[in-house]
Design a protein around this motif. Structure first.
Motif, short mmCIF file in Angstrom:
data_model
loop_
_atom_site.label_atom_id
_atom_site.label_comp_id
_atom_site.label_asym_id
_atom_site.label_seq_id
_atom_site.Cartn_x
_atom_site.Cartn_y
_atom_site.Cartn_z
N ALA A 80 10.90 14.69 -30.77
CA ALA A 80 12.18 14.91 -31.46
C ALA A 80 11.97 15.43 -32.87
CB ALA A 80 12.98 13.61 -31.51
N GLN A 81 12.99 16.15 -33.36
CA GLN A 81 13.05 16.51 -34.77
C GLN A 81 14.12 15.69 -35.48
OE1 GLN A 81 10.99 18.30 -36.55
NE2 GLN A 81 12.17 17.81 -38.39
N LEU A 82 15.14 15.27 -34.74
CA LEU A 82 16.22 14.45 -35.29
C LEU A 82 16.30 13.16 -34.50
CD1 LEU A 82 18.76 13.98 -37.06
CD2 LEU A 82 20.08 15.18 -35.28
N VAL A 83 16.28 12.03 -35.21
CA VAL A 83 16.45 10.71 -34.62
C VAL A 83 17.78 10.16 -35.11
CG1 VAL A 83 15.52 8.37 -34.40
CG2 VAL A 83 13.96 10.34 -34.60
N VAL A 84 18.64 9.77 -34.18
CA VAL A 84 19.98 9.28 -34.51
C VAL A 84 20.06 7.81 -34.16
CG1 VAL A 84 22.46 9.56 -34.13
CG2 VAL A 84 20.93 11.56 -33.97
N TRP A 85 20.50 7.00 -35.12
CA TRP A 85 20.80 5.60 -34.85
C TRP A 85 22.31 5.47 -34.80
CZ3 TRP A 85 16.99 3.19 -38.93
CH2 TRP A 85 15.69 3.23 -38.40
N GLN A 86 22.85 5.37 -33.59
CA GLN A 86 24.30 5.21 -33.39
C GLN A 86 24.58 3.73 -33.18
OE1 GLN A 86 26.28 7.53 -30.21
NE2 GLN A 86 27.53 5.70 -29.93
N GLN A 87 25.32 3.11 -34.09
CA GLN A 87 25.47 1.66 -34.05
C GLN A 87 26.72 1.19 -34.78
OE1 GLN A 87 22.26 0.70 -37.38
NE2 GLN A 87 24.09 -0.58 -37.48
N PRO A 88 27.23 0.02 -34.38
CA PRO A 88 28.19 -0.67 -35.24
C PRO A 88 27.40 -1.41 -36.32
CG PRO A 88 27.79 -1.97 -33.29
CD PRO A 88 26.98 -0.70 -33.13
N ILE A 89 28.02 -1.63 -37.45
CA ILE A 89 27.38 -2.40 -38.50
C ILE A 89 27.57 -3.89 -38.18
CG2 ILE A 89 27.41 -2.99 -40.96
CD1 ILE A 89 26.22 -0.24 -40.37
N HIS A 90 26.45 -4.60 -38.05
CA HIS A 90 26.45 -6.04 -37.76
C HIS A 90 25.93 -6.78 -38.97
CE1 HIS A 90 26.72 -6.80 -33.17
NE2 HIS A 90 27.48 -5.79 -33.50
N TRP A 91 26.77 -7.61 -39.54
CA TRP A 91 26.34 -8.38 -40.72
C TRP A 91 25.63 -7.49 -41.73
CZ3 TRP A 91 28.46 -12.67 -42.16
CH2 TRP A 91 29.04 -13.50 -41.20
N TYR A 92 26.27 -6.34 -41.97
CA TYR A 92 25.82 -5.39 -43.00
C TYR A 92 24.50 -4.73 -42.66
CZ TYR A 92 29.43 -8.18 -45.11
OH TYR A 92 30.61 -8.85 -45.32
N GLY A 93 24.14 -4.69 -41.40
CA GLY A 93 22.89 -4.05 -41.00
C GLY A 93 22.90 -3.67 -39.54
N GLY A 148 1.62 3.69 -42.93
CA GLY A 148 0.27 3.19 -43.17
C GLY A 148 -0.77 4.27 -42.92
N PRO A 149 -2.06 3.92 -43.00
CA PRO A 149 -3.12 4.89 -42.76
C PRO A 149 -2.97 5.57 -41.39
CG PRO A 149 -4.02 2.85 -43.64
CD PRO A 149 -2.58 2.58 -43.32
N GLU A 150 -2.93 6.86 -41.40
CA GLU A 150 -2.78 7.66 -40.18
C GLU A 150 -1.44 7.44 -39.49
OE1 GLU A 150 -6.16 7.35 -37.61
OE2 GLU A 150 -7.58 7.41 -39.28
N GLY A 151 -0.52 6.74 -40.14
CA GLY A 151 0.80 6.51 -39.55
C GLY A 151 1.75 7.63 -39.91
N ASN A 152 1.55 8.78 -39.29
CA ASN A 152 2.28 9.99 -39.68
C ASN A 152 3.05 10.63 -38.53
OD1 ASN A 152 0.22 10.95 -38.11
ND2 ASN A 152 -0.79 12.11 -39.75
N ARG A 153 3.29 9.88 -37.46
CA ARG A 153 3.89 10.50 -36.27
C ARG A 153 5.34 10.92 -36.46
NH1 ARG A 153 -0.57 8.39 -35.73
NH2 ARG A 153 -1.77 8.37 -33.80
N LEU A 154 6.00 10.37 -37.47
CA LEU A 154 7.41 10.70 -37.70
C LEU A 154 7.60 11.58 -38.94
CD1 LEU A 154 8.88 7.16 -36.98
CD2 LEU A 154 8.89 9.15 -35.45
N ARG A 155 6.54 11.89 -39.59
CA ARG A 155 6.61 12.63 -40.85
C ARG A 155 7.25 14.00 -40.64
NH1 ARG A 155 1.32 12.14 -44.18
NH2 ARG A 155 2.05 9.98 -43.98
N GLY A 156 8.21 14.32 -41.50
CA GLY A 156 8.89 15.61 -41.44
C GLY A 156 10.10 15.63 -40.53
N LYS A 157 10.37 14.54 -39.82
CA LYS A 157 11.55 14.46 -38.95
C LYS A 157 12.76 13.98 -39.77
CE LYS A 157 8.64 13.24 -34.96
NZ LYS A 157 8.71 14.50 -34.21
N ASP A 158 13.94 14.10 -39.20
CA ASP A 158 15.17 13.65 -39.84
C ASP A 158 15.69 12.39 -39.16
OD1 ASP A 158 15.28 15.73 -41.72
OD2 ASP A 158 16.36 17.04 -40.34
N LEU A 159 16.30 11.52 -39.97
CA LEU A 159 16.93 10.30 -39.46
C LEU A 159 18.40 10.32 -39.87
CD1 LEU A 159 16.70 7.50 -38.11
CD2 LEU A 159 16.10 6.57 -40.36
#
Length: 201
Positions: A60-73, A93-104
C-alpha cells in the motif's frame, strides 16, 4: 494491485450508522485499488494475523484507519492491531522502515457534536487535542499523517449529510493522491529511535 488499505474498526458494525455507510459506499464503488479489511469480521477472536496484515501494508501507499472515536482514541481491536502489526524492527527502530514514505489517513466519527469539542463543551478540548497519538505514530513509522476526515454527532446525522460524507470519502479514495491539501504537505522525516528503544517489558 491495491495501493490503498482501508482498515475498518467498529466493534458493533451492525449497529453503526456512519461507519457501516462508509464501508458500504466503498464496496458499492468497487474500487480495485482498495483493499477493504473489516478487522472485527476478520478477527472476532482478536487473534491478528500479523504476517497477513504486514503483507497488505507492504503493497500500500495509503493506509486508512476508519473508526469511531472510543474514549478519545482507538477501538480496542485497532489498538491491538497497531501494537502487533507496527512492530519493532518492522515499522520503527533499527531497520524498521517498511512503512516509510507511506501516507496514513484517519477517517473517524464521534458521538459528540462538533460543539462538544470546545473548551466550553463537555469534551473540554478542541478535537485536534486528541490527534497527537495518531500523528506521532505516523511520524515514528516515517509516514505522512494526512488531514483527518471527521464526522461529528454520528448518532444525529441526517441521511443527506451522511450520503454526502460517504460520497466525499469514496471520491477521496478514488482520486488519491491528487488532493489539494496533500500537495501542501511535506513528506514526514522519520523519528530517530535509539537502537535500544524497545517496547516496555
Amino acid at each position: 494491485m491495491p495501493d490503498i488499505v482501508v482498515l475498518v474498526a467498529h466493534p458493533q458494525q451492525e449497529h453503526s450508522s456512519v461507519n457501516r455507510a462508509l464501508q458500504q459506499a466503498v464496496q458499492r464503488r468497487g474500487l480495485a485499488r482498495v483493499d477493504l479489511r473489516d478487522l472485527y469480521a476478520l478477527y472476532p477472536d482478536y487473534l491478528v494475523d500479523v504476517a497477513a496484515e504486514q503483507a497488505a501494508l507492504a503493497e500500500a501507499q495509503l493506509v486508512v484507519w476508519q473508526q469511531p472515536i472510543h474514549w478519545y482514541g482507538m477501538p480496542p481491536l485497532l489498538k491491538l492491531w497497531l501494537d502487533e502489526v507496527f512492530s519493532f524492527g518492522w515499522a520503527y527502530g533499527p531497520e524498521g522502515n517498511r512503512l516509510r514514505g507511506k501516507d496514513l489517513w484517519l477517517v473517524a466519527s464521534t458521538g459528540g457534536a462538533a460543539e462538544s469539542y470546545r473548551p466550553e463543551g463537555y469534551n473540554r478540548y478542541f478535537f485536534d487535542a486528541f490527534l497527537p497519538p495518531y500523528e506521532q505514530t505516523a511520524a515514528l513509522a516515517g509516514m505522512r499523517f494526512l488531514p483527518p476526515l471527521l464526522l461529528h454527532g454520528a448518532h444525529r446525522v441526517g441521511d443527506a449529510e451522511l450520503a454526502a460524507h460517504a460520497e466525499l470519502y469514496v471520491q477521496r479514495l478514488a482520486s488519491y493522491p491528487d488532493w489539494p491539501e496533500i500537495a501542501e504537505l511535506e513528506a514526514c522525516a522519520p523519528c530517530e529511535v535509539p537502537v535500544d528503544a524497545r517496547p516496555a517489558d
